[in-house]
Scaffold this active site. Sequence first.
Site, short mmCIF file in Angstrom:
data_model
loop_
_atom_site.label_atom_id
_atom_site.label_comp_id
_atom_site.label_asym_id
_atom_site.label_seq_id
_atom_site.Cartn_x
_atom_site.Cartn_y
_atom_site.Cartn_z
N HIS A 1 0.87 -1.18 0.00
CA HIS A 1 0.00 0.00 0.00
C HIS A 1 0.90 1.22 0.00
O HIS A 1 1.87 1.28 0.76
CB HIS A 1 -0.89 -0.02 1.25
CG HIS A 1 -2.04 0.94 1.19
ND1 HIS A 1 -1.85 2.30 1.27
CD2 HIS A 1 -3.37 0.74 1.05
CE1 HIS A 1 -3.05 2.89 1.19
NE2 HIS A 1 -3.97 1.96 1.06
N ARG A 3 -6.47 10.48 -0.31
CA ARG A 3 -6.27 10.93 -1.68
C ARG A 3 -7.59 11.03 -2.44
O ARG A 3 -7.80 11.96 -3.19
CB ARG A 3 -5.29 9.99 -2.40
CG ARG A 3 -3.84 10.24 -1.99
CD ARG A 3 -2.91 9.15 -2.53
NE ARG A 3 -3.05 7.91 -1.77
CZ ARG A 3 -3.10 6.69 -2.31
NH1 ARG A 3 -3.00 6.54 -3.61
NH2 ARG A 3 -3.24 5.63 -1.54
#
Lengths: 253, 635
Positions: B249, B269
């Site tokens: 990740h 994000r």
Amino acid sequence: MGHNAKLRVWRGDASGGDLKDYTVEVNEGEVVLDVIHRLQATQTPDLAVRWNCKAGKCGSCSAEVNGRPRLMCMCQMNNFAEDEVITITPMRAFPVIRDLVTDVSYNYEKARKVPSFAPPKDLAPGDYRMQQVDVERSQEFRKCIECFLCNNTCHVIRDHEENKENFSGPRFLMRIAELDMHPLDTLDRKKMAQEEHGLGYCNITKCCSEVCPEHIHITDNALIPMKERVADVKYDPFFAIWSLFRKPDNAKS
Amino acid sequence: MAEVERHSYDVIVIGAGGAGLRAAIEARSQGMRTAIICKSLFGKAHTVMAEGGIAAAMGNVNSKDNWQVHFRDTMRGGKFMNSWRMAELHAMEAPQRVWELETYGALFDRTKDGRISQRNFGGHEYPRLAHVGDRTGLELIRTLQQKIVSLQQEDERESGDAESRLKVFAELTITKLTMDGERISGAFGYWRESGRFVVFDAPAVIIATGGIGKSFKVTSNSWEYTGDGHALAMRAGATLVNMEFVQFHPTGMVWPPSVKGILVTESVRGDGGVLTNSEGKRFMFNYVPEVFRGQYADTEAEADRWYTDPENNKRPPELLPRDEVARAINSEVKAGRGSPHGGVFLDVSSRLPKAEIMKRLPSMYHQFKELADVDITAQPMEVGPTCHYVMGGVEVEPDTGAAKVPGLFAAGEASGGMHGSNRLGGNSLSDLLVFGRRAGAGAAEYVGAIGATRPVVTEAEIEVASAEALAPFRAEGGENPYTLHTELQQSMNDLVGIIRREDELEAALAKLEVLKERSKAVSVEGHRQFNPGWHLALDLNNMITVSECIARAALIRQESRGGHTRDDHPGMNPEWRQVNLICSIDGEGVAVNKQALSSMRPDLLALFDRYELSKYMTEAELADLPVQDSTKGDS
């Protein structure tokens, strides 16, 4: 950077035990659980401790640090002076299994006594419509990670084993409030909160809210409103008379 | 021999995360007496760590979304290595699985018109992730847990016994699957609390044990993620597919050291957060790979407009699939443009008002505040890649979750194929539900068909399993399991991590051989009651086996694709896209064999335009493509 911390950890099992002293290295930014893990890896490989996520999300590593109910993974070592003795003990309200691990089955038994969500029978999956403002109240309670620190700290059962039978603790009274405030739940949960789960035992000292690692306002937003709802039904003269005549029925009108 | 506690069930489910619980609900609903076995307490499984959401093309926020678009995104994210049938079933069934959660009591965030809200996420063309702030995994696990309680309440009303048809065995670890000839007969394990042994007689076993992250040093995974299911299945004769594909990740915490690896949700994000380097530059614009050109914005201005006007602007490159973002961060740090603690900056404070951050990302706020003393509403976070997910897993029949061994099923992270070489964020929670349900149904059908010829666990097997489990107590003066575990994690991190090379992979395999030998002599102190040293000694064998699968497959696959990047073989190779690597047990080690990927059904293939397929396929495959109708490929 690191220093040696003085720990005093409860070691023992259901038959008894006592506090043992250890000196363990601590590095910058570490939490109590890190130090317990280092102790386990270097000195006491059989030290029993429950943990999973180490990020405050699963609610497994509940214990009492200097007498205060905490998640060990969210308790930073820099809260303590370097020469302070840090005492770590298992949760007090539940029976000890070994060392820092307790038998929390009381909580699972109470969970099973709360009737589940009861949606309207004719509402198809995909057709649920709820407004954000209406789900937010219950959403706050669903932040609960079931660390059971609230139940551990609640004075109704903390030192009163005899109350456990009739009292489900803040966690499950809050669960009842959550369902009662669910916009689509069809059961009336006020009576059961009072009569089966012991809402009346709560005298709103707010200890549960204080120890909640998720900062849920258990008392203000769940328990007090639930008490008010119960009072509305129970002591409102109109409801009192009306309830004499209505059929025994759990359905919300 | 000693008395062993014994239970008999139709189906046992090993693992109590999203996949295991959904499988158990299905098996029980189809009339099977079902046991759920969890390594931890009920409701603590790793699913709680999922933050961003659950991907399902419900089209609540953008009505253009549908299962075909979701399917396409999933295949692209996996670089066309996915089992297309799994990707198809997943995209088609995810909305029903999400809606079903509402009937169990889940409370997702809402749209203005009262439907389930959906958010943007990396690799998803439209806002697709149903969510509850940034704690969606907790909502999922609690909802399924409460559904199980509700089924037990039903049983209690009917039979007076809440556990008559569905029972949870918490803090119980399975160490061996037992066999009756070629087929599964049950499982053997121990209670954490007492260390006492338990035998389950059951014709069907569903593996839903999650992942393998604890083999790596920097990981977002918890202690339970030791590849138990992967190893149990292999030892029972099943195969694993795609084990070289491990997802790092892009955004894990990097500071302080004790929290290194803890997940920072992609929602940061998705909701507007940007990645910058030490020069203050949004570097992701330099890392849009050829296959995704045309789908991502070229300028910051366009990327910023996309949040409010997605129709007329391309998405920001911060929302590329995870493998791309993780590699980009790795390159920036290597080039000397990292943050003070060896990551990059992730900033949402300059992008959203404080109140909005607190509302959308409450648990991120607390995580940083309490663990790193960083206020994400005022300062950027420091983040870097962390081992998060294994795309590989037990090779299964897409429709039923059946493994190669009769009676064995797998679902969720423990199974393989669905995500190809890289999983999109949000596709895990939906995978758990879709294939958890299918494995539960598959197991129920299998048990229904075997009739009265039930397999039995033999005394001889129980003796062997007990001896294996007790071995660490017999060895005296052997090594401490914690030492071996630390060495394993360090070598996997250094040698089989995000960027791989032939010589390093060979070094890793040599190290694994050494660890394998040393692990035979591991010894533990104390007694069997709640003894973490003993538990680790047993888990260590699984971690070593699974690590060998990863390293061997990674050495063989000479290309870079998704969660497998070879410094010495950069770029995708269409020839390799046609090859799955299949791991099986071979003596004390692991054998890896090549197996051809099955060809995608023409109607699914027609969802992509020829130009896009040409980026992935060989000349020969392209020559075989049917002539396409030019209206396709509307993205």
